[in-house]
Every structure is written in structure tokens, then in C-alpha cells.
Design a protein around this motif. Structure first.
Motif, mmCIF file in Angstrom:
data_model
loop_
_atom_site.group_PDB
_atom_site.id
_atom_site.type_symbol
_atom_site.label_atom_id
_atom_site.label_comp_id
_atom_site.label_asym_id
_atom_site.label_seq_id
_atom_site.Cartn_x
_atom_site.Cartn_y
_atom_site.Cartn_z
ATOM 1 N N GLY A 137 0.781 -1.229 0.000
ATOM 2 C CA GLY A 137 0.000 0.000 0.000
ATOM 3 C C GLY A 137 0.813 1.279 0.000
ATOM 4 O O GLY A 137 0.367 2.294 0.555
ATOM 5 N N ARG A 156 5.516 -0.693 6.707
ATOM 6 C CA ARG A 156 5.138 -1.339 5.456
ATOM 7 C C ARG A 156 6.365 -1.488 4.546
ATOM 8 O O ARG A 156 6.578 -2.534 3.928
ATOM 9 C CB ARG A 156 4.080 -0.513 4.733
ATOM 10 C CG ARG A 156 2.701 -0.541 5.353
ATOM 11 C CD ARG A 156 1.708 0.109 4.410
ATOM 12 N NE ARG A 156 0.386 0.173 4.969
ATOM 13 C CZ ARG A 156 -0.133 1.258 5.530
ATOM 14 N NH1 ARG A 156 0.578 2.362 5.621
ATOM 15 N NH2 ARG A 156 -1.366 1.243 6.005
ATOM 16 N N HIS A 186 -5.001 -2.031 11.549
ATOM 17 C CA HIS A 186 -5.055 -2.015 10.083
ATOM 18 C C HIS A 186 -3.904 -2.832 9.487
ATOM 19 O O HIS A 186 -4.110 -3.615 8.544
ATOM 20 C CB HIS A 186 -5.003 -0.576 9.584
ATOM 21 C CG HIS A 186 -5.059 -0.452 8.099
ATOM 22 N ND1 HIS A 186 -6.142 -0.868 7.349
ATOM 23 C CD2 HIS A 186 -4.154 0.027 7.205
ATOM 24 C CE1 HIS A 186 -5.901 -0.655 6.059
ATOM 25 N NE2 HIS A 186 -4.698 -0.108 5.953
ATOM 26 N N GLU A 190 -3.379 -6.163 6.883
ATOM 27 C CA GLU A 190 -2.491 -6.118 5.726
ATOM 28 C C GLU A 190 -1.436 -7.221 5.798
ATOM 29 O O GLU A 190 -1.091 -7.833 4.787
ATOM 30 C CB GLU A 190 -1.821 -4.746 5.641
ATOM 31 C CG GLU A 190 -2.769 -3.641 5.226
ATOM 32 C CD GLU A 190 -2.030 -2.403 4.738
ATOM 33 O OE1 GLU A 190 -0.783 -2.402 4.739
ATOM 34 O OE2 GLU A 190 -2.714 -1.446 4.349
#
Length: 267
Positions: A137, A156, A186, A190
Motif C-alpha cells: 500500500g 510497510r 489495520h 495487511e
């Protein structure tokens, strides 16, 4: 010298299998002997998501360091894909709580660093980096420097870097521990999506019991002094999991009570 990985998907069906066999480790701390691990044994199947929980000093991170090849036990063996570990390898990716991105490199360059010693053309490597940026993302942030990213975005990028060489085994040391609760929740979703896409084995150390149950196939509970496995919980809830599901609540209570009893015993 290049590692034995390529950018092609792994062909071995058992890639990422782990066998920890009767592993022990002691340290000398301020003139006293600390038994970090004592006769720990655990088998992990390829493709499993395993979480290790336990109080500080129970040897969780020590065990993860052994799996990464950053340290070795005094006795016993760590075996991945049938081979004893004696050094670090790109076949075992690792992500820490601190993202450890190089501050002078962009997101895409930080991720691409992990492919420096991997077989494959420059085109394949660029495609792999872009695929991972999209997967975690971060599309549109390819040129961003670490200081321009939020904490969640930095993690991430760190996860993408760990996955870049397509390691059969991914090691996570409190990867979401420094994030706020909303971002953490969140990224848990993911992380599951990434694991399902990449089909690697994951071993994660965490202090968050709920996180361990939400993500894992099995939760390994460790106890300190000496560090050893106290109990292993098989998580039977189908994914997606719901934290108010009765079985989820029961498992959380059982693990929390077990950890509480350990704390009382060691004080």
C-alpha cells in the motif's frame, strides 16, 4: 557472492519448514548466569503463521535471532528446510520493531537493497520492488525518504524489504509494537493479506496476546527462568477472525491467565 534465491516463486512445497531441536542458551549478565533458553523444541510446517508470546526474559527474541542466523545456541540445533543454520541468509527475511530504513535512500531503493545479491535481471528486480510497493500500500511513495513517511508506512516499507528476495521464512520481531492501536489493527489485516499472497512461513514475536491469536495458526507461550515453552495453543477459528467470537475470547483468557500465573511464580 549471490545467495541461493531467485525472483521466481519457490518450487519446494516444504520451503520454510523449521525444526528447533533441544535448544539451550546461557548468558553471563553482571556476574550471574542467565538461562535464556532451556531445551526448547518446536516444529513448524511450511506456510504456517506462528506467534511466540511470553514475558520479558523468556528468550523470545533470542530464539528469533537463532532462526535468523545472527547467533547460535550452546546446544541443540536450528534446522530450516532440512539444513542446519550457521549464518544469516536471504532465505530468512527479518523485520524489527524499528524499521531500520536507510534515511538517505528512497522507499524503492531501501527495498531494492535486499535484491542486490539475488539472481535476476534488473528489470525483474524493478518489477519485484514495484509489486511489493503496491502490495504493502505504498503506491505513489516510491521516491519518498523515510522521514517523509508515517510510522505505519515505514513499517510497510520494512516488511516489503524483508519480503523482497522472496524468503521462504519471514521473521517478525514486534513489527507493529511501536504503532498506535488503529494503525496496528489495520496493519494486522495487511500482514495477513501479504502472508496469504507470498505463501511464506512466518514466525512472529509479540507481547500482544490478542494480536497473536488474530494472526496465527498457533500461539507458542513461553516462560522465563529458564526460558522454555510452557504451552502451545492451536487457533481453530477460521479467518477472518472476530475478537468478540466466544472461542477467541476463551483462548485470549486462557493465554492471559497462563502468563499471569507465570508472573506470580517468578516474583
Amino acid at each position: 557472492m549471490a545467495d541461493s534465491l531467485t525472483l521466481s516463486p519457490p518450487k519446494k512445497l516444504d520451503a520454510g519448514s523449521v525444526k528447533i531441536a533441544d535448544v539451550s542458551k546461557t548468558f553471563r549478565v553482571e556476574g550471574r548466569t542467565v538461562h535464556a533458553l532451556d531445551s526448547v523444541s518446536l516444529s513448524i510446517e511450511a506456510g504456517e503463521f506462528i506467534s511466540i508470546v511470553g514475558p520479558s526474559g523468556c528468550g523470545k527474541s533470542t530464539l528469533l535471532r537463532f532462526l535468523a542466523g545472527l547467533d547460535g545456541p550452546d546446544s541443540g540445533r536450528i534446522i530450516v528446510d532440512g539444513e542446519a543454520i550457521d549464518r544469516p541468509s536471504l532465505r530468512r527475511g527479518i523485520v524489527f520493531q524499528d524499521h531500520r530504513l536507510l534515511p538517505w535512500f528512497s522507499v524503492e531503493k531501501n527495498i531494492g537493497l535486499s535484491l542486490h545479491s539475488v539472481s535476476g535481471s534488473e528489470v525483474e528486480k524493478r518489477e519485484r520492488v514495484q509489486y511489493l510497493i503496491d502490495l504493502v500500500g505504498l503506491t505513489g511513495f516510491e521516491k519518498a525518504l523515510p522521514h517523509e513517511l508515517s510510522g505505519g508506512m515505514s513499517q510497510r516499507a520494512a516488511i516489503a524489504r524483508g519480503l523482497a528476495p522472496r524468503p521462504p521464512l519471514l521473521l517478525l520481531d514486534e513489527p507493529l509494537g511501536a504503532l498506535d492501536s488503529l494503525t496496528r489493527s489495520h496493519l494486522q489485516d495487511e500482514l495477513l493479506a501479504i502472508w496469504e499472497r507470498e505463501k511464506c512461513t512466518v514466525v512472529m514475536v509479540t507481547h500482544d496476546v490478542e494480536e497473536a491469536i488474530y494472526l496465527s495458526d498457533r500461539v507458542v507461550v513461553m516462560e522465563p527462568r529458564p526460558g522454555r515453552i510452557s504451552q502451545i495453543f492451536n487457533i481453530r477459528n477460521a479467518r477472518p477472525r472476530y475478537r468478540d467470537d466466544p472461542e477467541f475470547v476463551t483462548t485470549r483468557r486462557e493465554i492471559t491467565e497462563l502468563l499471569g500465573s507465570q508472573k506470580k511464580k517468578n516474583h
